[in-house]
Write a protein that holds these residues in place. Structure first.
Motif, mmCIF file in Angstrom:
data_model
loop_
_atom_site.group_PDB
_atom_site.id
_atom_site.type_symbol
_atom_site.label_atom_id
_atom_site.label_comp_id
_atom_site.label_asym_id
_atom_site.label_seq_id
_atom_site.Cartn_x
_atom_site.Cartn_y
_atom_site.Cartn_z
ATOM 1 N N ASP A 84 35.335 4.827 16.693
ATOM 2 C CA ASP A 84 34.530 3.817 17.398
ATOM 3 C C ASP A 84 35.182 3.453 18.733
ATOM 4 O O ASP A 84 34.513 3.322 19.757
ATOM 5 C CB ASP A 84 34.434 2.546 16.546
ATOM 6 C CG ASP A 84 33.156 2.513 15.725
ATOM 7 O OD1 ASP A 84 32.318 3.413 15.906
ATOM 8 O OD2 ASP A 84 33.011 1.593 14.908
ATOM 9 N N GLU A 85 36.498 3.293 18.686
ATOM 10 C CA GLU A 85 37.207 2.924 19.923
ATOM 11 C C GLU A 85 37.146 4.062 20.945
ATOM 12 O O GLU A 85 37.064 3.826 22.150
ATOM 13 C CB GLU A 85 38.667 2.575 19.601
ATOM 14 C CG GLU A 85 38.796 1.255 18.849
ATOM 15 C CD GLU A 85 40.196 1.053 18.284
ATOM 16 O OE1 GLU A 85 40.318 0.293 17.321
ATOM 17 O OE2 GLU A 85 41.152 1.680 18.798
ATOM 18 N N GLU A 86 37.194 5.286 20.447
ATOM 19 C CA GLU A 86 37.098 6.425 21.372
ATOM 20 C C GLU A 86 35.703 6.464 22.012
ATOM 21 O O GLU A 86 35.562 6.777 23.194
ATOM 22 C CB GLU A 86 37.397 7.737 20.629
ATOM 23 C CG GLU A 86 37.624 8.906 21.581
ATOM 24 C CD GLU A 86 37.908 10.212 20.857
ATOM 25 O OE1 GLU A 86 37.705 10.292 19.636
ATOM 26 O OE2 GLU A 86 38.317 11.167 21.548
ATOM 27 N N ASP A 88 33.935 3.858 22.613
ATOM 28 C CA ASP A 88 33.984 2.789 23.628
ATOM 29 C C ASP A 88 34.633 3.289 24.919
ATOM 30 O O ASP A 88 34.164 3.001 26.024
ATOM 31 C CB ASP A 88 34.774 1.582 23.102
ATOM 32 C CG ASP A 88 34.009 0.828 22.029
ATOM 33 O OD1 ASP A 88 32.784 1.021 21.935
ATOM 34 O OD2 ASP A 88 34.637 0.052 21.284
ATOM 35 N N VAL A 91 32.120 5.483 26.669
ATOM 36 C CA VAL A 91 31.021 4.693 27.255
ATOM 37 C C VAL A 91 31.487 4.061 28.563
ATOM 38 O O VAL A 91 30.809 4.123 29.596
ATOM 39 C CB VAL A 91 30.562 3.602 26.261
ATOM 40 C CG1 VAL A 91 29.619 2.610 26.929
ATOM 41 C CG2 VAL A 91 29.896 4.242 25.050
ATOM 42 N N GLU A 92 32.670 3.482 28.502
ATOM 43 C CA GLU A 92 33.210 2.798 29.680
ATOM 44 C C GLU A 92 33.408 3.784 30.835
ATOM 45 O O GLU A 92 33.050 3.522 31.976
ATOM 46 C CB GLU A 92 34.550 2.186 29.277
ATOM 47 C CG GLU A 92 35.059 1.131 30.214
ATOM 48 C CD GLU A 92 36.382 0.576 29.693
ATOM 49 O OE1 GLU A 92 37.318 0.516 30.480
ATOM 50 O OE2 GLU A 92 36.462 0.260 28.479
ATOM 51 N N ARG A 124 25.763 3.627 16.665
ATOM 52 C CA ARG A 124 26.664 3.237 17.752
ATOM 53 C C ARG A 124 26.627 4.270 18.890
ATOM 54 O O ARG A 124 26.534 3.913 20.063
ATOM 55 C CB ARG A 124 28.082 3.133 17.183
ATOM 56 C CG ARG A 124 29.041 2.406 18.059
ATOM 57 C CD ARG A 124 30.269 2.008 17.244
ATOM 58 N NE ARG A 124 31.307 1.482 18.113
ATOM 59 C CZ ARG A 124 31.301 0.249 18.583
ATOM 60 N NH1 ARG A 124 30.324 -0.565 18.280
ATOM 61 N NH2 ARG A 124 32.277 -0.168 19.368
ATOM 62 N N ARG A 128 24.950 2.995 22.296
ATOM 63 C CA ARG A 128 25.936 2.742 23.349
ATOM 64 C C ARG A 128 25.877 3.811 24.436
ATOM 65 O O ARG A 128 26.120 3.548 25.601
ATOM 66 C CB ARG A 128 27.341 2.663 22.756
ATOM 67 C CG ARG A 128 27.487 1.482 21.806
ATOM 68 C CD ARG A 128 28.750 0.722 22.035
ATOM 69 N NE ARG A 128 28.859 0.207 23.373
ATOM 70 C CZ ARG A 128 30.006 -0.014 24.003
ATOM 71 N NH1 ARG A 128 31.129 0.255 23.410
ATOM 72 N NH2 ARG A 128 30.033 -0.498 25.222
#
Ligand code: SF4
Length: 439
Positions: A84-86, A88, A91-92, A124, A128
């Motif tokens: 999930d953090e990857e 994010d 996405v950023e 997600r 996202r």
């Protein structure tokens, strides 16, 4: 009928799911190279995503994948959090650029994670990354696949599934540590069809311990009765010095090289005889399938998942060991899940190996892909053409290739030799012996 030329199959060769191959990856690249590659993506550039789940409920003895036992809920949960953090981070970095057309889940076994976790992972990624109607594909282990999983595949809009089948022979299943009764596969196929999965692939294997032509014939017959849309037929590569879990397989029961060749030819004959189109050297597809249509149209491609109709130039891999491919670079995440956790936890991409493709790599890569997908390649731009032609002379003498100027074309019976022919174009491959046999 394929003719057996043992000398032309003696040299181990890569599968060429990329060029240069992963054997050429080094540690001179890192997270900054990944960030730079993502920064260069255009607003409407087509992207495919691959998410790696490196866990399975049961580990098969022959398996060479980067996977481990899914026996600890906390370990799975921690991995999914990092994934999930990857997402994010991605996405950023993309800031809305790029158009994601395909999302593939592989492993390991994506169905080793809870259905709820899979559903939220898809949700997600899709929301996202603002994916509009992406093609979703998932690799599934039929062992333990149930109605709950079928329901989540339907709810997420998954239309493509690849099933690890390998063989229907119970005795061979025991010898390779993958016992799955035929009824389980039939039930899985019925559930998938009921859930709206329109493309089902079976992975099968030849060259397994104790496997003979009668056993393979029975497996092919059983597989055909279930009417998969695609099949991939791989030769088992026994390399216990590289894959220690293969030590449990009785090497004395493995078919020899001539028997392996006969089995590969048998599978090709049976499947094409049943109306499937041969795709490259190891895939088969029904004539109406997108893969067969791509082969027909000359748009077949090759990526880390094998032969594909996917036309995206950019593949972004997420998860431990996954590989991202950009026109100018290949970047692999940490294979070790512990180090993958550390990198993502520190807020940076987990890139640990890879390479920057040179202009020559790209020229050679295009020719290798054309050789494997279309059976014909223009070698005008290949440096050292005369040397390449010399290396290909034995294939020419065997009647497997022909020349028209600098264009090489493979004959109809050259499929089992295609990887060997492609390797003549590979400038990294003129010494080493680190790969599996071509058949
Ligand atoms: S289920 Fe697939 S990925 Fe998992 S161990 Fe078996 S072959 Fe490997």
């Amino acid at each position: 009928m394929w003719k057996y030329h043992p000398a032309l199959l003696a040299r181990p060769v890569p599968r060429y799911t990329s060029y240069p191959t992963a054997a050429e990856f080094g540690d001179s690249v890192d997270h900054a190279d990944m960030a730079a590659a993502l920064d260069a993506i255009g607003v409407d550039e087509r992207i495919s995503l691959y998410l790696h789940i490196p866990y399975c409920h049961e580990i098969c003895w022959y398996c060479g994948c980067n996977t481990g036992a899914a026996n600890r809920t906390s370990r799975l949960a921690a991995y999914l959090e990092r994934l999930d953090e990857e997402i994010d981070l991605l996405v950023e970095r993309l800031s809305g650029r790029g158009r994601i057309g395909r999302i593939a889940f592989g492993g390991g076994s994506p169905n080793a994670i809870p259905t709820t976790a899979f559903a939220s992972l898809v949700e997600r990624v899709v929301t996202r990354l603002r994916c509009a109607d992406p093609v979703l594909s998932v690799e599934i282990d039929p062992r333990g696949f149930d109605a709950e999983w079928a329901a989540v595949l339907e709810a997420t809009g998954t239309t493509r599934v690849s099933l690890g089948v390998q063989t229907f022979d119970p005795a061979i299943q025991s010898r390779i540590g993958r016992v799955q009764p035929v009824e389980d596969i039939e039930r899985t196929v019925a559930l998938l069809r009921g859930a709206g999965v329109t493309s089902i692939n079976f992975d099968l294997m030849y060259g397994l311990p104790g496997q003979d032509e009668a056993s393979l014939a029975a497996t092919l017959e059983t597989a055909l009765a279930m009417a998969p849309d695609r099949l991939a037929v791989f030769g088992y590569a026994h390399v216990p010095h590289i894959i220690p879990r293969q030590r449990r397989i009785d090497a004395t029961a493995l078919p020899d090289a001539a028997a392996r060749f006969a089995q590969a030819a048998q599978a090709h004959g049976v499947l094409t005889g049943a109306g499937y189109r041969a795709i490259g050297f190891d895939h088969f597809a029904r004539p109406g399938d997108a893969l067969a249509q791509a082969a027909e149209a000359g748009t077949l491609r090759r990526n880390f998942q094998g032969f594909t109709e996917d036309q995206a130039e950019i593949l972004i891999g997420l998860g431990a060991s996954s590989i991202s491919a950009f026109p100018d670079r290949l970047l692999q995440n940490e294979k070790n899940t512990g180090r993958y956790h550390l990198a993502i936890g520190a807020g940076r991409f987990a890139t640990s190996r890879g390479l920057l493709r040179t202009a020559e790599d790209r020229v050679r890569g295009r020719a290798i892909t054309a050789t494997l997908t279309a059976g014909s390649a223009d070698l005008s731009d290949i440096p050292g053409f005369e040397e390449v032609r010399e290396r290909l002379a034995p294939f020419e003498a065997a009647g497997l290739i022909g020349w028209a100027g600098r264009r090489v074309t493979l004959g109809g019976d050259a499929l089992p030799y295609a990887r060997g022919i492609a390797s003549a174009l590979d400038c990294y491959r003129q010494q080493g012996h680190r790969f599996s046999s071509a058949v």
